[in-house]
Design an enzyme around this catalytic site. Structure first.
Site: not given
Length: 656
Positions: A237, A240-241, A244, A460-461
């Site tokens: 995966g 960070g999913t 571990t 632009h935004e």
């Protein structure tokens, strides 16, 4: 209680034979440096004092050591009773039966020294004996020869112990144990407290892992029906999913030995060490079976063989992988040893490693959906002191595409932001600021921007916001800002719909909204700038994916050049001809330019609203969804979606 008291007493230092060697060496060097001063009361004197003692008749004998440039002076019995020689008449620190001089001096030129003594003897008619001798310092000579070698050997042993895994004892601690496994053996009672309750979401992955743990706890339940224990499970995966974290939960839940190590622990500068460590690891696991071995980042040794070995030499990594394959399912099969492994690059792993019989199960740990994100927030909010009852559904909706590690980072960042603002507890706004901080970067309010540049950024935004508001499948806007964050001069936040499949019209609407920024610059100023770099990168990737991966282009048809096995990266040729490559480039450019023209057309028709929005953005610097609704009104697509949901809810109630 006695056991607890004993456990709190300080541990005594362990005895080492090196202590004895050190003490003996220190004594030898000390005696050599001190000489005979500890065994006698010999004093140093000068040539002038010697001449005075000689004229007074105090000296009985002088022994001149020619090879050392020293003279030993022995006094008469009468002179020893004089007050001036009282110091040399004291008893030594350590009793010594040998004959020792009372004085010792270092002379310069031997001939001059001898002439001076002979002259004084003749003038005073003295019978002082003068003898010449040589002495050999055997201990000093031996030490001067051996000490450099001892020093070199000591430094070499120290460096090799450090290289082989630490100066302490245990596997890898000694130079000859460099081939021993570096795996850490976890004790569920002391080393780890993580359990499956700490793993939120990941229901499918947890079910598979829990079954493996249950098999080790109660094997008869499965073997009675003829089932066999699985050899291994591979957790795959994105980073960070929680791969571990799942392994840590297994270590906490399983009542069996749990060996944990990383794929890079097998890699060493010495040839054959990797394979030796694999053998030692499985030997330890078999001795303690049933047991679990967890190898994190297995792609460090599990990469496909023969792909990067261009020199033709013996590859140490391949030898390590071969040994791992043999141990997992070789001629002598291990029993009751399960191998868990984690990687986010399953496409580069060797096929022999992935086959059934080695890793029987591949468990895909995907990014959490909205329900799983809510559960993850519940876990990470336990230690956070909040000022109010947070709406976890709202927080889950604000974090689409976040992994479990990202959500943990959001909670931690929110606590840090609240502490920075001198708050006593964390509130909802702190979490929203944390999401903005992670997605967009740190605010840079002191960045110098000219008024003309600020106006360009605002339009632009505003162009992004206007186009996305007008398109049905574009992600709904959350807020727009022209405050610089990270590397961007402005940003627009959207709340994308979480889709499992995407249609061409949805992708085209998203591309059109992305091109809205550059289109606004073209409409308002008839000029374009470099500010649309990230927008261009995004739409180019989307257009290329439509043409070459998903087969969504009519000109090329239902064809893909995507290789899920990852073998293309090792090839030197493209999977298509030069004519097809030219056609791909043309189609990508055609898709982008069509959406750019579409965005310009939309903004031309709503130029007055675009201007109003940009001016409000220049005034406030940050505007939200409510501001857009005041200018544009409600989105017609939202009304339609709400009506469909009401109809669906009514139908469900009637069916009940």
């Amino acid at each position: 209680m006695a056991k607890d008291n004993n456990s709190n007493t300080p541990k005594k230092p362990r005895f080492s034979s090196w202590w004895i060697y050190g003490v003996v060496l220190a004594l030898i060097i000390g005696f050599q440096l001190i000489g005979n001063s500890a065994f006698s009361s010999t004093e140093k004197t000068t040539t002038s004092e010697l001449q005075e003692y000689l004229r007074n008749g105090d000296i009985a004998k002088i022994i001149v050591i020619k090879n050392m440039g020293q003279a030993k002076v022995f006094l008469t019995e009468a002179a020893l009773q004089k007050k001036v020689h009282a110091k040399v008449n004291e008893k030594p620190l350590i009793p010594y039966t040998g004959i020792v001089p009372q004085y010792i001096l270092e002379y310069g030129d031997l001939q001059i020294f001898q002439n001076e003594i002979d002259e004084i003897k003749a003038e005073n008619s003295l019978e002082t004996i003068v003898e010449f001798d040589t002495e050999q310092n055997y201990l000093g000579d031996v030490l001067s020869f051996i000490l450099p070698f001892i020093l070199i050997i000591g430094i070499w042993i120290y460096l090799m112990r450090r290289m082989s895994g630490g100066a302490g004892g245990g596997a890898g601690g000694q130079i000859f144990n460099i081939g021993k496994s570096k795996a850490k053996l976890f004790d569920e009672k002391t080393d780890t407290r993580t359990s499956f309750k700490d793993v939120a979401g990941l229901e499918g992955a947890k079910e598979e892992i829990e079954e493996i743990v249950e098999f080790l706890k109660n094997p008869d339940k499965y073997t009675s029906l003829g089932g066999k224990i699985p050899k291994g499970a591979l957790l795959v995966g994105p980073p960070g999913t929680g791969k571990t974290l799942l392994a840590k939960a297994v270590a906490g839940e399983a009542k069996v030995p749990f060996f944990s190590l990383s794929g890079s622990d097998f890699v060493e500068m010495f040839v054959g060490v990797g394979a030796s460590r694999v053998r030692d690891l499985f030997k330890q696991a078999k001795d303690k079976s049933p047991a679990i071995i967890f190898i994190d980042e297995i792609d460090a040794i599990g990469r496909a063989r023969g792909k990067s070995n261009f020199t033709g030499s013996n590859d140490e990594r391949e030898n390590t992988l071969n040994q791992l394959l043999t141990e997992m399912d070789g001629f002598g099969t291990n029993t009751n040893v399960i191998v868990l492994a984690a990687t986010n690059r399953a496409d580069v792993l060797d096929k022999a490693l992935m086959r059934a019989g080695r890793f029987d199960r591949q468990i895909y740990v995907d990014l959490p959906d909205i329900r799983e994100r809510k559960e993850i927030f519940e876990v990470h909010l336990r230690p956070i002191k909040t000022a109010e009852t947070l709406d976890l559904d709202f927080l889950a909706k604000q974090t689409p595409g976040f992994s479990g590690a990202d959500i943990a980072n959001v909670c931690n960042e929110a606590a840090l932001i609240a502490a920075r603002k001198e708050k006593k507890a964390v509130n909802k706004q702190d979490f929203l600021d944390a999401v903005d901080r992670i997605v967009g970067g740190l605010e840079k309010k002191n960045k110098i921007i000219t008024q003309e540049e600020k106006k360009t950024i605002a339009f632009h935004e505003a162009g992004h916001a206007t186009v996305s508001w007008m398109l049905e499948h574009a992600a709904p806007l959350v807020k727009v800002t022209i405050v610089p964050r990270g590397q961007s001069l402005g940003a627009a936040w959207y709340l994308p719909e979480e889709r499992l499949i995407v249609r061409p019209d949805q992708m085209l609407d998203e591309m059109c909204a992305t091109m809205g920024g550059r289109a606004a610059e073209k409409v308002m100023f008839n000029k374009i700038s470099t500010g649309a770099l990230s927008d261009l990168e995004k739409v180019t990737k989307q257009a290329r994916a439509m043409v070459t991966i998903y087969g969504l282009n009519e000109e090329l048809g239902n064809i893909t050049y995507y290789d899920s096995s990852g073998q293309n990266e090792y090839g030197f040729t493209k999977p298509y001809s030069e004519e097809t490559a030219q056609k791909i480039d043309e189609e990508i450019s055609k898709i982008i330019e069509e959406q750019y023209a579409r965005a310009i057309d939309l903004l031309d028709k709503n130029k007055d609203k675009l201007t109003t929005l940009a001016e409000r953005l220049l005034e406030k610097e940050v505007i939200f969804k409510d501001d857009l609704e005041k200018i544009f009104g409600k989105r017609p697509f939202e009304k339609q979606a709400l009506a469909e949901e009401k109809v669906k809810a009514t139908t469900d109630e009637e069916s009940e």
